[in-house]
Motif scaffolding. Sequence first.
Motif, PDB file in Angstrom:
ATOM      1  N   LEU A   1      55.426  13.348  25.515  1.00  0.00           N
ATOM      2  CA  LEU A   1      55.857  14.034  24.404  1.00  0.00           C
ATOM      3  C   LEU A   1      54.804  14.552  23.346  1.00  0.00           C
ATOM      4  CD1 LEU A   1      58.652  11.223  23.591  1.00  0.00           C
ATOM      5  CD2 LEU A   1      58.826  13.569  22.848  1.00  0.00           C
TER       6      LEU A   1
ATOM      7  N   LEU B   1      62.388  18.404  21.602  1.00  0.00           N
ATOM      8  CA  LEU B   1      63.157  17.395  20.454  1.00  0.00           C
ATOM      9  C   LEU B   1      62.769  17.807  19.216  1.00  0.00           C
ATOM     10  CD1 LEU B   1      62.136  14.274  22.506  1.00  0.00           C
ATOM     11  CD2 LEU B   1      64.495  15.583  22.240  1.00  0.00           C
TER      12      LEU B   1
ATOM     13  N   THR C   1      59.584   7.555   8.781  1.00  0.00           N
ATOM     14  CA  THR C   1      60.183   7.189  10.267  1.00  0.00           C
ATOM     15  C   THR C   1      61.056   8.262  10.556  1.00  0.00           C
ATOM     16  OG1 THR C   1      60.242   4.831   9.473  1.00  0.00           O
ATOM     17  CG2 THR C   1      61.726   5.535  11.246  1.00  0.00           C
ATOM     18  N   GLN C   2      60.759   8.565  11.802  1.00  0.00           N
ATOM     19  CA  GLN C   2      61.352   9.749  12.292  1.00  0.00           C
ATOM     20  C   GLN C   2      62.487   9.546  13.273  1.00  0.00           C
ATOM     21  OE1 GLN C   2      58.312  12.479  14.107  1.00  0.00           O
ATOM     22  NE2 GLN C   2      56.778  12.085  12.461  1.00  0.00           N
ATOM     23  N   TYR C   3      63.434  10.405  13.131  1.00  0.00           N
ATOM     24  CA  TYR C   3      64.721   9.974  13.927  1.00  0.00           C
ATOM     25  C   TYR C   3      64.976  11.150  14.874  1.00  0.00           C
ATOM     26  CZ  TYR C   3      65.254   6.187  10.792  1.00  0.00           C
ATOM     27  OH  TYR C   3      65.132   4.714  10.163  1.00  0.00           O
ATOM     28  N   PHE C   4      65.419  11.070  15.973  1.00  0.00           N
ATOM     29  CA  PHE C   4      65.248  12.188  16.878  1.00  0.00           C
ATOM     30  C   PHE C   4      66.706  12.554  17.076  1.00  0.00           C
ATOM     31  CE2 PHE C   4      60.777  12.720  18.288  1.00  0.00           C
ATOM     32  CZ  PHE C   4      60.313  11.776  17.659  1.00  0.00           C
ATOM     33  N   GLY C   5      66.777  13.965  17.507  1.00  0.00           N
ATOM     34  CA  GLY C   5      67.895  14.518  18.064  1.00  0.00           C
ATOM     35  C   GLY C   5      67.976  14.384  19.546  1.00  0.00           C
TER      36      GLY C   5
ATOM     37  N   PHE D   1      55.271   2.472  16.164  1.00  0.00           N
ATOM     38  CA  PHE D   1      56.566   2.470  16.614  1.00  0.00           C
ATOM     39  C   PHE D   1      56.764   2.163  18.114  1.00  0.00           C
ATOM     40  CE2 PHE D   1      57.672   4.683  12.537  1.00  0.00           C
ATOM     41  CZ  PHE D   1      56.463   5.395  12.283  1.00  0.00           C
TER      42      PHE D   1
ATOM     43  N   TYR E   1      59.983   3.322  20.434  1.00  0.00           N
ATOM     44  CA  TYR E   1      61.234   4.041  20.706  1.00  0.00           C
ATOM     45  C   TYR E   1      61.625   3.724  22.144  1.00  0.00           C
ATOM     46  CZ  TYR E   1      60.400   7.112  16.686  1.00  0.00           C
ATOM     47  OH  TYR E   1      60.272   7.552  15.148  1.00  0.00           O
TER      48      TYR E   1
ATOM     49  N   GLN F   1      64.528   5.259  25.156  1.00  0.00           N
ATOM     50  CA  GLN F   1      65.521   6.386  25.623  1.00  0.00           C
ATOM     51  C   GLN F   1      66.240   5.904  26.789  1.00  0.00           C
ATOM     52  OE1 GLN F   1      63.519   9.865  26.847  1.00  0.00           O
ATOM     53  NE2 GLN F   1      65.070  11.399  26.070  1.00  0.00           N
TER      54      GLN F   1
ATOM     55  N   LEU G   1      66.452   9.878  22.019  1.00  0.00           N
ATOM     56  CA  LEU G   1      65.169   9.013  21.826  1.00  0.00           C
ATOM     57  C   LEU G   1      65.659   8.111  20.564  1.00  0.00           C
ATOM     58  CD1 LEU G   1      62.443   8.573  23.224  1.00  0.00           C
ATOM     59  CD2 LEU G   1      61.559   9.829  21.341  1.00  0.00           C
TER      60      LEU G   1
ATOM     61  N   LEU H   1      65.087   4.824  17.608  1.00  0.00           N
ATOM     62  CA  LEU H   1      63.946   3.822  17.169  1.00  0.00           C
ATOM     63  C   LEU H   1      64.260   2.408  17.634  1.00  0.00           C
ATOM     64  CD1 LEU H   1      61.208   3.443  15.411  1.00  0.00           C
ATOM     65  CD2 LEU H   1      63.081   3.400  13.397  1.00  0.00           C
TER      66      LEU H   1
ATOM     67  N   LYS I   1      59.560  -0.823  14.071  1.00  0.00           N
ATOM     68  CA  LYS I   1      58.549  -0.214  13.503  1.00  0.00           C
ATOM     69  C   LYS I   1      57.291  -1.063  12.782  1.00  0.00           C
ATOM     70  CE  LYS I   1      61.207   0.967   9.442  1.00  0.00           C
ATOM     71  NZ  LYS I   1      61.966   2.178   8.894  1.00  0.00           N
TER      72      LYS I   1
ATOM     73  N   PHE J   1      58.824   3.969  24.782  1.00  0.00           N
ATOM     74  CA  PHE J   1      57.796   4.870  24.337  1.00  0.00           C
ATOM     75  C   PHE J   1      57.046   4.171  23.022  1.00  0.00           C
ATOM     76  CE2 PHE J   1      58.147   8.742  26.842  1.00  0.00           C
ATOM     77  CZ  PHE J   1      59.580   8.558  26.928  1.00  0.00           C
TER      78      PHE J   1
END
Lengths: 115, 114
Positions: free
Chosen positions: A43, A90, A103-107, B34, B36, B38, B44, B46, B49, B90
């Motif tokens: 990534l 992504l 905090t990052q939230y992914f699609g 963090f 993550y 999948q 992905l 969370l 953290k 990850f």
Amino acid sequence: EAGVTQSPTHLIKTRGQQATLRCSPISGHTSVYWYQQALGLGLQFLLWYDEGEERNRGNFPPRFSGRQFPNYSSELNVNALELEDSALYLCASSRGQGPQQETQYFGPGTRLLVL
Amino acid sequence: AQSVSQHNHHVILSEAASLELGCNYSYGGTVNLFWYVQYPGQHLQLLLKYFSGDPLVKGIKGFEAEFIKSKFSFNLRKPSVQWSDTAEYFCAVKGGGATNKLIFGTGTLLAVQP
């Protein structure tokens, strides 16, 4: 609360064409991030938009560009597509800057295939 | 430059075994860390953290991670894995400054055998 959404789910293009990928962040989130997940490369950060402005970009050529709209949704454009642009793209969103807000939230991603 | 190393690329465990996935980062300043996950066919998510405070953080589904500053590590643990934990994990770090970007490790593929 709806999560980050991306469209299309899959995209097939040929070399030299342009691709446009779209992302809608979680409601209330002002920052949008784009990452590329290519086979064997993991990534990698592409772009960060906050409040309509590009804040940072990763180590990618200028043919990767994007924008953020007033409703905080975002577009990623890839011009002059090359075979190695084939990857999962992504999008992530966060509330913005500052402690605990990042905090990052992914699609689910858009899978781009370049033939 | 910041980097993240995940030591195990593939891990195979039997159900009820304990799990520890290693993560080391290179950055001398204040970091946000963090994990993550999948799951197959999913996006992905969370897991947990660390921003500051107690270096032992607890996440969803019984996972925890310990931040050891002196070792630049943030290892993920679970005392007893289940088949449903089969996924790719990850580790990611966000360093200081105004970049806000996450630096990801290469991921660890965990397969739990029933």
